[in-house]
Enzyme design. Structure first.
Site, PDB file in Angstrom:
ATOM      1  N   LYS A   8      -3.294   3.137  10.080  1.00  0.00           N
ATOM      2  CA  LYS A   8      -2.223   3.699   9.239  1.00  0.00           C
ATOM      3  C   LYS A   8      -2.801   4.308   7.951  1.00  0.00           C
ATOM      4  O   LYS A   8      -2.444   5.422   7.570  1.00  0.00           O
ATOM      5  CB  LYS A   8      -1.251   2.563   8.887  1.00  0.00           C
ATOM      6  CG  LYS A   8      -0.253   2.894   7.794  1.00  0.00           C
ATOM      7  CD  LYS A   8       0.690   1.733   7.526  1.00  0.00           C
ATOM      8  CE  LYS A   8       0.072   0.642   6.716  1.00  0.00           C
ATOM      9  NZ  LYS A   8       0.513   0.518   5.345  1.00  0.00           N
ATOM     10  N   PHE A  29     -19.237  -4.931   8.320  1.00  0.00           N
ATOM     11  CA  PHE A  29     -18.546  -3.814   8.981  1.00  0.00           C
ATOM     12  C   PHE A  29     -19.503  -2.846   9.658  1.00  0.00           C
ATOM     13  O   PHE A  29     -19.339  -1.635   9.600  1.00  0.00           O
ATOM     14  CB  PHE A  29     -17.607  -3.102   7.991  1.00  0.00           C
ATOM     15  CG  PHE A  29     -16.310  -3.852   7.848  1.00  0.00           C
ATOM     16  CD1 PHE A  29     -16.269  -5.036   7.145  1.00  0.00           C
ATOM     17  CD2 PHE A  29     -15.159  -3.409   8.470  1.00  0.00           C
ATOM     18  CE1 PHE A  29     -15.106  -5.779   7.059  1.00  0.00           C
ATOM     19  CE2 PHE A  29     -13.974  -4.145   8.396  1.00  0.00           C
ATOM     20  CZ  PHE A  29     -13.963  -5.337   7.676  1.00  0.00           C
ATOM     21  N   LEU A  30     -20.528  -3.429  10.293  1.00  0.00           N
ATOM     22  CA  LEU A  30     -21.493  -2.609  11.030  1.00  0.00           C
ATOM     23  C   LEU A  30     -21.433  -2.924  12.520  1.00  0.00           C
ATOM     24  O   LEU A  30     -22.356  -2.596  13.255  1.00  0.00           O
ATOM     25  CB  LEU A  30     -22.914  -2.868  10.500  1.00  0.00           C
ATOM     26  CG  LEU A  30     -23.194  -2.460   9.048  1.00  0.00           C
ATOM     27  CD1 LEU A  30     -24.619  -2.825   8.651  1.00  0.00           C
ATOM     28  CD2 LEU A  30     -22.967  -0.959   8.846  1.00  0.00           C
ATOM     29  N   THR A  49       0.854  -1.197   0.000  1.00  0.00           N
ATOM     30  CA  THR A  49       0.000   0.000   0.000  1.00  0.00           C
ATOM     31  C   THR A  49       0.886   1.242   0.000  1.00  0.00           C
ATOM     32  O   THR A  49       1.656   1.459   0.941  1.00  0.00           O
ATOM     33  CB  THR A  49      -0.919  -0.006   1.243  1.00  0.00           C
ATOM     34  OG1 THR A  49      -1.686  -1.208   1.200  1.00  0.00           O
ATOM     35  CG2 THR A  49      -1.840   1.202   1.259  1.00  0.00           C
ATOM     36  N   ALA A  95     -20.463  -2.236  16.102  1.00  0.00           N
ATOM     37  CA  ALA A  95     -19.937  -1.208  17.012  1.00  0.00           C
ATOM     38  C   ALA A  95     -19.043  -1.884  18.039  1.00  0.00           C
ATOM     39  O   ALA A  95     -19.169  -3.078  18.303  1.00  0.00           O
ATOM     40  CB  ALA A  95     -21.094  -0.507  17.700  1.00  0.00           C
ATOM     41  N   GLY A  96     -18.103  -1.149  18.579  1.00  0.00           N
ATOM     42  CA  GLY A  96     -17.206  -1.737  19.573  1.00  0.00           C
ATOM     43  C   GLY A  96     -16.266  -0.693  20.128  1.00  0.00           C
ATOM     44  O   GLY A  96     -16.618   0.485  20.250  1.00  0.00           O
ATOM     45  N   CYS A 114      -3.553  -1.899   9.287  1.00  0.00           N
ATOM     46  CA  CYS A 114      -3.999  -1.185   8.077  1.00  0.00           C
ATOM     47  C   CYS A 114      -4.880   0.034   8.336  1.00  0.00           C
ATOM     48  O   CYS A 114      -4.532   1.136   7.934  1.00  0.00           O
ATOM     49  CB  CYS A 114      -4.736  -2.149   7.159  1.00  0.00           C
ATOM     50  SG  CYS A 114      -3.624  -3.338   6.417  1.00  0.00           S
ATOM     51  N   LEU A 147      -6.833  -8.123   1.241  1.00  0.00           N
ATOM     52  CA  LEU A 147      -7.055  -9.260   2.138  1.00  0.00           C
ATOM     53  C   LEU A 147      -7.011  -8.865   3.612  1.00  0.00           C
ATOM     54  O   LEU A 147      -6.366  -7.911   4.005  1.00  0.00           O
ATOM     55  CB  LEU A 147      -6.082 -10.393   1.843  1.00  0.00           C
ATOM     56  CG  LEU A 147      -4.579 -10.140   1.857  1.00  0.00           C
ATOM     57  CD1 LEU A 147      -4.027 -10.176   3.253  1.00  0.00           C
ATOM     58  CD2 LEU A 147      -3.902 -11.177   0.982  1.00  0.00           C
ATOM     59  N   ARG A 148      -7.767  -9.650   4.385  1.00  0.00           N
ATOM     60  CA  ARG A 148      -7.860  -9.427   5.828  1.00  0.00           C
ATOM     61  C   ARG A 148      -7.027 -10.458   6.564  1.00  0.00           C
ATOM     62  O   ARG A 148      -7.043 -11.642   6.183  1.00  0.00           O
ATOM     63  CB  ARG A 148      -9.321  -9.623   6.288  1.00  0.00           C
ATOM     64  CG  ARG A 148     -10.194  -8.456   6.031  1.00  0.00           C
ATOM     65  CD  ARG A 148     -11.652  -8.873   6.054  1.00  0.00           C
ATOM     66  NE  ARG A 148     -12.034  -9.499   4.793  1.00  0.00           N
ATOM     67  CZ  ARG A 148     -13.279  -9.824   4.462  1.00  0.00           C
ATOM     68  NH1 ARG A 148     -14.247  -9.623   5.311  1.00  0.00           N
ATOM     69  NH2 ARG A 148     -13.543 -10.362   3.292  1.00  0.00           N
TER      70      ARG A 148
HETATM   71  C1  UDX Z   1      -8.266  -4.539   6.723  1.00  0.00           C
HETATM   72  C2  UDX Z   1      -9.173  -4.567   5.484  1.00  0.00           C
HETATM   73  O1  UDX Z   1     -10.414  -5.213   5.816  1.00  0.00           O
HETATM   74  C3  UDX Z   1      -8.480  -5.270   4.335  1.00  0.00           C
HETATM   75  O2  UDX Z   1      -9.306  -5.205   3.173  1.00  0.00           O
HETATM   76  C4  UDX Z   1      -7.148  -4.584   4.073  1.00  0.00           C
HETATM   77  O3  UDX Z   1      -6.454  -5.241   3.031  1.00  0.00           O
HETATM   78  C5  UDX Z   1      -6.301  -4.562   5.332  1.00  0.00           C
HETATM   79  O4  UDX Z   1      -7.030  -3.932   6.399  1.00  0.00           O
HETATM   80  P1  UDX Z   1      -7.586  -6.241   8.666  1.00  0.00           P
HETATM   81  O5  UDX Z   1      -6.894  -5.079   9.294  1.00  0.00           O
HETATM   82  O6  UDX Z   1      -6.864  -7.532   8.548  1.00  0.00           O
HETATM   83  O7  UDX Z   1      -8.074  -5.869   7.177  1.00  0.00           O
HETATM   84  O8  UDX Z   1      -8.891  -6.562   9.539  1.00  0.00           O
HETATM   85  P2  UDX Z   1     -10.452  -6.211   9.469  1.00  0.00           P
HETATM   86  O9  UDX Z   1     -11.200  -7.482   9.577  1.00  0.00           O
HETATM   87  O10 UDX Z   1     -10.800  -5.330   8.356  1.00  0.00           O
HETATM   88  O11 UDX Z   1     -10.645  -5.428  10.853  1.00  0.00           O
HETATM   89  C6  UDX Z   1      -9.947  -4.219  11.116  1.00  0.00           C
HETATM   90  C7  UDX Z   1     -10.370  -3.652  12.443  1.00  0.00           C
HETATM   91  O12 UDX Z   1     -11.718  -3.204  12.394  1.00  0.00           O
HETATM   92  C8  UDX Z   1     -10.300  -4.650  13.610  1.00  0.00           C
HETATM   93  O13 UDX Z   1      -9.757  -3.998  14.721  1.00  0.00           O
HETATM   94  C9  UDX Z   1     -11.754  -5.018  13.865  1.00  0.00           C
HETATM   95  O14 UDX Z   1     -11.997  -5.382  15.192  1.00  0.00           O
HETATM   96  C10 UDX Z   1     -12.463  -3.713  13.499  1.00  0.00           C
HETATM   97  N1  UDX Z   1     -13.859  -3.904  13.087  1.00  0.00           N
HETATM   98  C11 UDX Z   1     -14.161  -4.598  11.954  1.00  0.00           C
HETATM   99  C12 UDX Z   1     -14.895  -3.325  13.853  1.00  0.00           C
HETATM  100  O15 UDX Z   1     -14.644  -2.681  14.866  1.00  0.00           O
HETATM  101  N2  UDX Z   1     -16.192  -3.480  13.418  1.00  0.00           N
HETATM  102  C13 UDX Z   1     -16.529  -4.173  12.299  1.00  0.00           C
HETATM  103  O16 UDX Z   1     -17.725  -4.255  11.976  1.00  0.00           O
HETATM  104  C14 UDX Z   1     -15.471  -4.750  11.544  1.00  0.00           C
END
Ligand code: UDX
Length: 451
Positions: free
Chosen positions: A283, A269-270, A124, A272-273, A280, A155-156
Site C-alpha cells: 500500500k 531486510f536482505l 499513515t 530474497a524470497g 503496509c 512497528l512491525r
Molecule cells: C512493515 C515495516 O517493517 C514497519 O516498519 C511498518 O510500520 C509497517 O510495515 P510489516 O508489514 O509488519 O512491517 O512486516 P515486515 O517485517 O516489515 O515485512 C513486510 C514484508 O516484507 C513481509 O511480506 C516479509 O515477508 C517481507 N520481507 C521482509 C522480505 O521479503 N525480506 C526481508 O528481508 C524482510
C-alpha cells in the site's frame, strides 16, 4: 519520577493498541476509543482481538492505566494528547483512503475543550494531510486550542509491542514548541528505556537512549513512506540479485553475507524470497509513487521496486512449472497463508495470490497454515483444500511451495513428510530450509537464487 499524561487513542488496531499498551506501560493513563462492538467487548475482557505476540501479557501489567470505550466523550475531553490511529486502507485514486481519519475527526471535534491539547496523527497519511486536518479542525472546533502533530509509527506486525516500547527512533512533526515539549514528555520513559515490559522482551531492551527527532509535519509524514519504500527497495533489490544468481550460478546466501557485513548497507531486510506482502509495504509504496506523481515527479526507482515485487511470485511459479513439465492437473501444496510468520494477517498474502494463479494455470491446490482457524481468507473457487495438518496437506502432492517461513516448516521431519508426497519437490520461497536436511530427505530442492 516522570509525570504522567492523560492520553486518548482512537482506534485499537495493531498500531493503536500496541501504542496504547506501550504508553500505559510507560505510566500514562490511556483511554482507547474503539467503535466495533465485538472488538471492544474482547478488549474490555483484557484480551486482544487479533493475534499479536506479547500484547495480552503486557495488558495484564498495565491494566490499571488502560481502559477501552466506544465513546469519544469518555476519552477526548480530559486528554492532554489525542492519538489518531485509525486505519488508512489502500485507495486506487489517492493511495490511502482517509475516510476513517476524517470520520473520527468529525466525531471527536464536538468534545474538544478550550485548553491546550495535541492531536497526533499516527495513521499513515499522504504528505500534506496535516494541513487538511488543521483546516477542518478550525472549521469544526474554532474554540479548541489544538496543535496538530504528525508522529508516524514504524512497528512491525508479529513484534508490534517490542517495536512500540523499544523503537529505533521517535519522529515528531509539530509546528508549536509546546506541542513538541508535551510529546517529549509522553515519550520520556520510552526514550530513557525505563518502561516495564513482559519478561521475555527484557533481552531486547536497548542499552542506549532512544533518539527523538523534531521535524516538520510534512517531513514526518513523508519519512514514514520513505522508510517503508526504502525497506521494500532492499527486498526487491535482493530479489533481483537472487534472480541473477539463478542465471549465473552465484549464491544469494553468499551475497547476503557479504552485503550485511558492510555497515553502510546494514544487516536487515536482505532476505530474497517471493516478495513482500502485508498491509503496509504494498500500500505505502503505491501511495508514495502516486503522491510523487501528483506533485509532478515520477519516482522511477520506486516504480521498479513495485514491478519487481509483483513479478517475483510468478517467476517462481514459472520455474516450478518448468520443473514439473506443466502445472495442469498437478497437485501443489502451499505452505503458509499469513503474509509473514507470527501474524494471522492475510492482507496482500503471497500465498493467496499463488493459490489463485495456480488455479488459473489448471493446478489443484492444498494449503496449510499453522493459524488456519484464525485467518480471513477469500472464497476460493473449486480445486482448493485447506488443511490444518501439514502431513494431510502434503498427501499426494506433486510439489510444495513454502511461502511463509513459519518455524513449524523449519522444524518439520521432511524425510517422513516426503513419503506422503507423489513427488518430493520443494520450492522454498523463503530460502529457509536446510539444504542438507532436504538433500538427506531426498527432495528436489529449489530456492530463490540459492545454489
Ligand atoms: C512493515 C515495516 O517493517 C514497519 O516498519 C511498518 O510500520 C509497517 O510495515 P510489516 O508489514 O509488519 O512491517 O512486516 P515486515 O517485517 O516489515 O515485512 C513486510 C514484508 O516484507 C513481509 O511480506 C516479509 O515477508 C517481507 N520481507 C521482509 C522480505 O521479503 N525480506 C526481508 O528481508 C524482510
Amino acid at each position: 519520577m516522570q509525570s504522567s499524561l492523560e492520553v486518548a487513542i482512537i482506534g485499537a488496531g495493531y498500531v493503536g493498541l500496541s501504542t496504547a499498551v506501550a504508553l500505559a506501560l510507560a505510566g500514562h493513563r490511556v483511554r482507547v476509543v474503539e467503535q466495533q462492538t465485538q472488538k471492544l467487548e474482547v478488549l474490555q475482557q483484557g484480551q486482544v482481538p487479533f493475534f499479536e505476540p506479547d500484547l495480552e501479557a503486557a495488558i495484564l501489567l498495565c491494566a490499571d492505566n488502560l481502559c477501552f470505550t466506544a465513546q469519544m466523550q469518555k476519552a477526548v475531553p480530559t486528554a492532554d494528547i489525542i492519538i489518531l490511529a485509525v486505519s488508512t486502507p489502500p485507495s486506487p485514486a489517492h493511495g490511502a483512503d482517509l475516510r476513517q481519519v476524517f470520520a473520527a475527526l468529525h466525531q471527536l471535534a464536538v468534545f474538544l475543550p478550550d485548553r491546550q491539547q495535541v492531536l497526533v496523527v499516527k495513521s499513515t497519511v499522504p504528505v500534506g494531510t496535516h494541513l487538511e486536518i488543521q483546516t477542518l479542525m478550525q472549521q469544526l472546533a474554532p474554540d479548541a486550542n489544538l496543535a496538530i502533530a504528525s508522529n508516524p509509527e514504524f512497528l512491525r506486525q508479529g513484534r508490534a509491542l517490542r517495536d512500540a516500547v523499544f523503537p529505533d527512533r521517535i519522529v515528531i512533526g509539530a509546528s508549536e514548541t509546546w506541542a513538541f515539549a508535551r510529546l517529549q514528555q509522553l515519550y520520556a520513559p520510552i526514550m530513557a528505556g525505563i518502561v516495564q515490559v513482559p519478561e521475555n522482551l527484557e533481552i531486547h531492551r536497548p542499552k542506549h537512549a532512544i533518539p527523538i527527532l523534531e521535524v516538520s509535519a510534512a517531513s514526518a509524514e513523508l519519512a514514514k513512506y520513505a522508510a517503508n519504500a526504502f525497506l521494500a527497495m532492499k527486498i526487491s533489490f535482493m530479489n533481483e540479485i537472487a534472480n541473477v544468481c539463478d542465471s549465473t550460478g552465484a549464491d544469494i546466501g553468499d551475497i547476503k553475507s557479504t552485503l550485511q557485513l558492510d555497515t553502510r548497507i546494514g544487516a536487515d531486510f536482505l532476505n530474497a524470497g517471493l516478495g513482500y506482502g502485508g498491509s503496509c509495504f504494498p500500500k505505502d509504496t503505491k501511495a508514495l509513487s502516486q503522491l510523487a506523481l501528483r506533485s509532478g515527479y515520477e519516482f522511477r526507482l520506486l516504480k521498479a521496486v513495485i514491478e519487481v515485487n509483483n513479478e517475483q511470485k510468478y517467476r517462481a511459479l514459472n520455474k516450478l512449472e518448468h520443473v514439473l513439465h506443466g502445472l495442469r492437473d498437478k497437485q501443489i501444496a502451499i505452505l503458509g497463508l499469513s503474509f509473514k510468520p507470527d501474524t494471522a494477517d492475510t492482507r496482500e498474502s503471497i500465498g493467496v495470490d499463488l493459490i489463485e494463479e495456480l488455479l488459473a494455470r489448471g493446478a489443484m491446490v492444498k494449503a496449510h497454515d499453522p493459524m488456519l482457524a484464525q485467518l480471513q481468507l477469500p472464497e476460493f473457487s473449486q480445486g482448493v483444500t485447506l488443511c490444518s495438518d501439514l502431513a494431510n496437506c502434503l498427501e499426494s502432492c506433486d510439489a510444495a511451495i513454502l511461502v511463509t517461513e513459519w518455524r513449524c516448516y523449519q522444524e518439520a521431519n521432511w524425510a517422513l513428510l516426503g513419503q506422503r508426497m507423489s513427488q518430493r519437490i520443494m520450492f522454498d520461497g523463503r530460502n529457509t530450509l536446510s539444504l542438507k536436511a532436504m538433500q538427506e530427505a531426498d527432495f528436489v530442492y529449489i530456492g530463490i537464487g540459492r545454489n
